[in-house]
Design a protein around this motif. Sequence first.
Motif, PDB file in Angstrom:
ATOM      1  N   HIS A   1      33.734 -15.033  19.033  1.00 10.20           N
ATOM      2  CA  HIS A   1      33.508 -13.830  19.833  1.00 10.20           C
ATOM      3  C   HIS A   1      32.796 -14.162  21.140  1.00 10.20           C
ATOM      4  CE1 HIS A   1      34.370 -10.735  16.542  1.00 10.20           C
ATOM      5  NE2 HIS A   1      34.556 -11.924  15.983  1.00 10.20           N
ATOM      6  N   GLU A   2      33.110 -15.330  21.695  1.00 13.59           N
ATOM      7  CA  GLU A   2      32.555 -15.765  22.971  1.00 13.59           C
ATOM      8  C   GLU A   2      33.672 -15.921  23.990  1.00 13.59           C
ATOM      9  OE1 GLU A   2      28.913 -18.704  22.122  1.00 13.59           O
ATOM     10  OE2 GLU A   2      30.786 -19.310  21.166  1.00 13.59           O
ATOM     11  N   ILE A   3      33.300 -15.896  25.276  1.00 16.92           N
ATOM     12  CA  ILE A   3      34.246 -16.147  26.348  1.00 16.92           C
ATOM     13  C   ILE A   3      34.135 -17.600  26.778  1.00 16.92           C
ATOM     14  CG2 ILE A   3      34.909 -15.617  28.718  1.00 16.92           C
ATOM     15  CD1 ILE A   3      33.923 -12.791  28.278  1.00 16.92           C
ATOM     16  N   PHE A   4      35.255 -18.316  26.713  1.00 14.53           N
ATOM     17  CA  PHE A   4      35.334 -19.678  27.224  1.00 14.53           C
ATOM     18  C   PHE A   4      36.198 -19.667  28.478  1.00 14.53           C
ATOM     19  CE2 PHE A   4      34.251 -20.249  22.793  1.00 14.53           C
ATOM     20  CZ  PHE A   4      33.298 -21.265  22.845  1.00 14.53           C
ATOM     21  N   ALA A   5      35.952 -20.645  29.342  1.00 13.66           N
ATOM     22  CA  ALA A   5      36.706 -20.718  30.592  1.00 13.66           C
ATOM     23  C   ALA A   5      36.872 -22.178  30.989  1.00 13.66           C
ATOM     24  CB  ALA A   5      35.990 -19.937  31.696  1.00 13.66           C
TER      25      ALA A   5
END
Length: 240
Positions: free
Chosen positions: A188-192
Amino acid sequence: MDTDTEMGPVEGLWLIMLEDTSSPTRLYKIDLLDGHATLLCSLNTTDEYNTSTFGRDGTLYAANAVTKNLEAIDPCTCARTVIGPTNVAALPGITTDQALGLYGLETTVDQFMVISTVNGNASAVGPLGINWGTGGLTWSDDLKDTFAINGTDDRLYTINHLTGKATFLVQTDYNFGSVGIEWHPKTHEIFACSNPAELLRVEQKDGTVTVVGPMNLENKQAHCDNLAAPWVPVACVEDK
């Protein structure tokens, strides 16, 4: 809306990416613990793919930046199936919807799109309302909507999938060139990712971007502008 979970990366979870500026184009598994890349297979083309996503059923979709086709790629063999033309000029971000279709960004006209997984055609939902440059798009089950990063202003946005309107969420502290973004359904994290090719974690609360680690791709000149996380297990990838 505060959707952070304060959960760190979980061992054994991963993202996948298609390498840019490579001959031939390669598919990699990206480790969430330290960002390193593991080669899965090579495609039978040198075409660039600037966005990819997993469908809810485990199908890996990618937008071919050269032919402008939507394709399905087998992550076990890298065999490609052409689904059909998107009929748009630039599609730097695609993501799953809640069902079997896809959403996308069309940045030449700054429109939010729905994309058919039957024939590849992209249809406009509505205007983003801002000038979009490089960018990426991802669905979040927490948000019940989409996140996107605009490489022009380095901001994290939410985009209403019913209207297409982009709403500023937070300014990041990272200078994005190319943009890949993915909300991971397990952490439930945003990776980029961007250039150089390294895995990043983006905080939804304040825009802080943390470098997880370099991808160490075989082509040292390659950058990263697409990430995809599976919604269901993909055995051949888990085993590598």
